[in-house]
Every structure is written in C-alpha cells, then in structure tokens.
Design a protein around this motif. Structure first.
Motif: not given
Length: 335
Positions: A306-320
C-alpha cells in the motif's frame, strides 16, 4: 627484437594472429570472412599460412567499420571491396580501427527510425560477440549522444543485453564472457553519462537506491541512478546486495523522500523489508517524515504494498521520482 614478430608491418606480410590482435577480433573471425566473403590474404607462405598485405588489412579494417554500423556481414564485405577498388578506403596506417565509430547516418534533427535503431543494436551485438571492447564503448557512447541516456538505455542497451543473454542461455556457457564485458561497458557508460553528484542541491533529501539483500543484478538500478544524476536529482546509490541493516541505517541517516528497492528475481524480493522501510521514520516528534517506497524490477511481480510506487520502465520511474522534487529547478521531467 622479440616483439617484432607480433607487430603488423610491411614486407613478407602479417600473420592472422598478429592482425587479429591489431584489429581486436578473434582469428576465427578473419578466417570466416576469408572463407565466406573472400576477404582473405592474396598470398600464402610456403606452408600455406595466411600472410596479410597492407591492401588486405585495409579491406578487413573497412569490414570492421561497416559491421559496427549494423550492416549485414555479406553487404559489408561487398561494400568494403568496392570502396577499396574506388580508393576510398584508408590504409592500415590510418590508426586503430577499433576506436573509429561511424557518424550517425540520419540528420541530427530527425527522430531515429525503427530500422536505424535495429542497425545500432546489431552493430553493438556483433562488436560485443567479437569482444571488441573499444568499438563496444564507442557505440554505447554514440548511442547516449544520439538518444539521450534514458533513450539509449531503453532502445539500445536493454535490447542488446537481452539478446546476448538469450544467446548465452541457448549456447550454454559459450557467451558468458560476452555478457560480462557488455554489462561492464554499459555500466561504465551510465556512470559517464550521469552528472556530478556535487551538482545536486545538498539541502534536498535524497533518493536512496539499493538492491535487496542477495540481489547482485544492479545494472537497471545503475541506469536509474544515472538518469537521476542527469536530471540533477539528489541520490544515494548503494548498489548490489545491500544488507537489511545497512538499508535501514541509510534511510534513518539520510531521511529520503523515496527509497528504491530493486529485485530482479522473485527469490530475492523481500516484502518484510519493503514494509519495514515504508514504516520507518525520522525527525523530532511532531515533524517526523517517512519515505515512499518504490519497488523496482520483475522480482516484485504479483506483490503489492500500500502506497508503494511500482514503475515498469525507466522513464516511468524517473517521472514518478520527479513528483517528489518540485523545488529542483533544473529538472527536465520526461514526457
């Protein structure tokens, strides 16, 4: 005098072994080019050993240059012979071929096409298979210059790493050295592409990046670290296989806004650690802070926090991550 026999030079010709060392390729590669495409020496010694003249060397140097651009070997061989006939091929005294990288064929203001990216990947894969380290490094550097660090990771580095990994799995242990060398040069390129940590604002709480305990696969985390550095976002990178106590201590001491936990395999992903970090706090009573946990990597598949970020790509992680640092004025948030 002892070293003269290993140095390519004019005269009776150069042996295949000496030429292979000069070009940074395997002797079997030269023999294959001779057998398949006719790019062999014009003369043989009395014992039928190959002896390469300056003209022969010029042709295979051009072959190396062309295959590094991603051209198919047969097409590169034909073009190398044509360029030799037209006099447009530089002689072997022009310098080591392995540090010469062709310029991008497309105009700088045009987006790369799928075909051009595929040629890049093929050229990099071939150079890695030859263990041609100087060309591998040059092609990776050129990819970052052409696509940007994040784009180069997404479009070139990851596809080639996956292709080499598949080749290793299919051929047993024959290509382990290729994967290790390529990974090392990718890591080196990522480090070079990142900004100096001193450029990040010192008073802003950092992002903490760490692999979970027992996780040695840190290259994707290095890519995120390099991207954060390129965007001027503060960070603390701890790398592979970080013990639980060390991650916890780093969080308490730095007070990060985001903690990135990387797990490549399900066997290494630790939900108890993720929950513990999500509940960790610091600061005085009434002004305590807690980090947001980012779960990175395929090891977390099927698991939620709960509340964790879960990006699937590098651009998505960077944006988050960007969303937690509005005060970093020079950030170039990805689209």
């Amino acid at each position: 005098m002892d070293n003269v026999r290993d140095t390519p030079q004019a005269g009776p010709g150069v042996t295949t072994g000496a030429l292979a060392r000069q070009l940074g390729v395997a002797p079997t590669t030269l023999r294959t080019w001779d057998r398949r495409y006719g790019l062999g020496p014009a003369q043989r010694s009395a014992g039928h050993h190959r002896r390469w003249s300056e003209q022969d060397i010029a042709v295979v140097e051009e072959m190396c240059r062309l295959t590094a651009t991603g051209l198919p070997p047969a097409e590169a061989a034909d073009l190398a012979r044509k360029r030799l006939d037209s006099g447009s091929v530089a002689g072997p005294g022009a310098g080591p071929v392995t540090v010469t990288v062709p310029q991008p064929r497309r105009a700088p203001d045009r987006l790369p096409t799928a075909a051009s990216v595929e040629r890049e990947c093929k050229g990099l894969s071939r150079a890695a298979t030859r263990l041609d380290a100087p060309v591998v490094q040059s092609l990776l550097t050129e990819a970052v210059s052409r696509h940007g660090l994040v784009g180069a990771w997404q479009e070139v580095m990851v596809p080639v790493l996956h292709a080499v990994g598949r080749k290793w799995e299919e051929a047993g242990d024959r290509y382990v050295e290729v994967e290790h060398m390529l990974s090392w040069h990718v890591s080196r390129t990522l480090h070079r592409g990142a900004a100096d940590p001193a450029e990040a604002p010192p008073v802003v709480p950092p992002v903490v990046l760490a692999c979970v305990p027992a996780e040695q696969h840190a290259l994707p985390l290095e890519a995120l670290s390099a991207a954060l550095g390129e965007h001027g976002l503060p960070q603390r990178m701890f790398g592979a296989a970080v013990p639980v106590e060390a991650v916890s201590a780093a969080v308490r001491r730095t007070g990060p806004r985001v903690v990135v936990l990387w797990a490549q395999a399900r066997s290494t992903a630790s939900m108890p650690l993720a929950r513990a970090l999500a509940g960790a706090g610091w600061g005085v009573r009434g002004a305590r802070g807690r980090p947001t946990v980012m779960l990175g990597g395929p090891g977390w598949a099927g698991r939620t926090l709960r509340g964790a970020l879960r990006p699937t790509t590098l651009p998505e992680a960077l944006l988050q991550v960007h969303r937690f640092y509005p005060e970093v004025s020079r950030v170039r948030a990805p689209a």
